[in-house]
Scaffold this active site. Structure first.
Site, PDB file in Angstrom:
ATOM      1  N   HIS A 234       0.812  -1.220   0.000  1.00 10.00           N
ATOM      2  CA  HIS A 234       0.000   0.000   0.000  1.00 10.00           C
ATOM      3  C   HIS A 234       0.851   1.278   0.000  1.00 10.00           C
ATOM      4  O   HIS A 234       0.764   2.098  -0.898  1.00 10.00           O
ATOM      5  CB  HIS A 234      -0.908   0.031   1.236  1.00 10.00           C
ATOM      6  CG  HIS A 234      -1.870  -1.105   1.321  1.00 10.00           C
ATOM      7  ND1 HIS A 234      -2.856  -1.354   0.400  1.00 10.00           N
ATOM      8  CD2 HIS A 234      -1.993  -2.075   2.246  1.00 10.00           C
ATOM      9  CE1 HIS A 234      -3.562  -2.406   0.754  1.00 10.00           C
ATOM     10  NE2 HIS A 234      -3.057  -2.872   1.855  1.00 10.00           N
TER      11      HIS A 234
HETATM   12  O1  RIB Z   1      -5.133   0.601   4.389  1.00 10.29           O
HETATM   13  C1  RIB Z   1      -3.731   0.517   4.262  1.00 10.29           C
HETATM   14  C2  RIB Z   1      -3.064   1.516   5.145  1.00 10.29           C
HETATM   15  O2  RIB Z   1      -3.358   1.218   6.500  1.00 10.29           O
HETATM   16  C3  RIB Z   1      -1.526   1.491   5.063  1.00 10.29           C
HETATM   17  O3  RIB Z   1      -1.026   2.783   5.324  1.00 10.29           O
HETATM   18  C4  RIB Z   1      -1.137   0.555   6.168  1.00 10.29           C
HETATM   19  O4  RIB Z   1       0.166   0.846   6.701  1.00 10.29           O
HETATM   20  C5  RIB Z   1      -2.177   0.864   7.208  1.00 10.29           C
HETATM   21  O5  RIB Z   1      -1.730   1.992   7.933  1.00 10.29           O
END
Ligand code: RIB
Ligand code: CA
Length: 305
Positions: A234
């Site tokens: 992500h």
């Molecule tokens: O939904 C994904 C996000 O949430 C990313 O930033 C992961 O590190 C969590 O913080």
């Protein structure tokens, strides 16, 4: 070529660790500050993890500890995804680095106002620190070039049906940031969930170098996806969007952040046909070229130790 003055606001977090590692080493990036916030795990742990990473990579990037809870909601962490420490799976050893002795919001203000060139903000966590910065020190906006964030979703969420974790954790803060009037790029969950590493890539990174081996060890404890379906990278997508934008297709639109005690709380609703808005407030990612992302990922990893 002038480097991009960058601040990363983060809740390490295994996928945050990848984004930070690549930001430390990218030739176009001048990482001026890491500000931490509660999210994946509590802010003591996210701060410790940021300190572990600056120590592991032996970089002189200041770390400032930020907000321990969202503006309104209770913190609901994500330790089931990242482990109790927030970065389970690798023993970084004792932490000797210390955070700055000012709160992250103050460190953000000082760093932004001191930069000779407008700063890029890269939030890859809940937006609590950033919202408070804009409320307490609105004058900082004049020296912020843009916000490039990982968060939100044009489709389903991962924390509720409607909401992605970073926005769900602090919807009120997100609403403030999306209305701040600054150029904003949103790399949402619908896209980052496609930016996955499969066992093919993980076998490559495991033996590529020391960092690859460390990543592979962390990934063994990371529950953002699976080895079968691929591990979702992500947060590093926000960095990729900044330094390699062609990996993504984008659309300018208006994003509404839903707040309130309903099942829509934390949803990011993009008015893609602009039926309800005349001016956009964000560029949102629509698609990612996964093979280009994977190639870029390996090129970035090769820059590390
Ligand atoms: O939904 C994904 C996000 O949430 C990313 O930033 C992961 O590190 C969590 O913080
Ligand atoms: Ca994160």
């Amino acid at each position: 070529m002038k480097k991009i003055p960058l601040i990363i606001d983060t809740d390490p977090g295994i996928d945050d660790a990848v984004a930070l590692a690549f930001a430390f080493h990218h030739p176009a990036i001048d990482l001026k500050l890491i500000s931490t916030v509660a999210g994946n795990v509590n802010v003591d742990k996210t701060t410790d993890n940021a300190l572990r990473l600056v120590e592991y990579f032996d970089v002189e990037v200041p770390v400032a500890k930020g907000c321990s809870e969202p503006l309104i909601k209770e913190l609901e962490d994500c330790s089931e995804i990242h482990g109790e420490s927030g970065m389970d799976g690798y023993d970084f050893g004792p932490i000797t680095r210390k955070p700055l002795d000012v709160h992250a919001v103050e460190a953000l203000r000082q760093t932004i106002l001191a930069s000779p060139d407008p700063v890029t903000l890269m939030p890859i966590a809940a937006l609590t620190n950033i919202a408070l910065l804009f409320k307490i020190y609105p004058e900082t906006k004049a020296n912020i070039k843009e916000i490039v964030l990982m968060g939100g979703s044009l489709a389903r969420g991962n924390t509720t049906t409607a909401a992605e974790f970073n926005i769900f954790t602090d919807p009120e803060a997100a609403a403030i940031v999306f209305k701040a009037g600054l150029p904003l790029t949103m790399i949402g969950l619908d896209v980052t969930s496609k930016a996955v590493l499969t066992t093919t890539e993980i076998e490559k990174i495991k033996t590529m170098n020391q960092t690859g081996a460390m990543f592979a060890s962390l990934f063994g404890h990371y529950r953002g996806g699976s080895m079968k379906t691929g591990l979702k990278m992500h947060d590093v997508c926000a960095l990729a969007a900044l330094v390699e934008p062609a990996i993504f297709s984008m659309q300018s639109t208006y994003v509404e952040v839903q707040t309130g005690d309903t099942a829509a709380n934390g949803a990011t609703v993009a008015d893609l046909k602009m039926k309800y808005h005349t001016e956009a407030n964000a560029d949102v990612a629509l698609e990612v070229d996964v093979e280009r992302f994977r190639k870029w990922f390996l090129e970035m990893l090769a820059l590390t130790k």
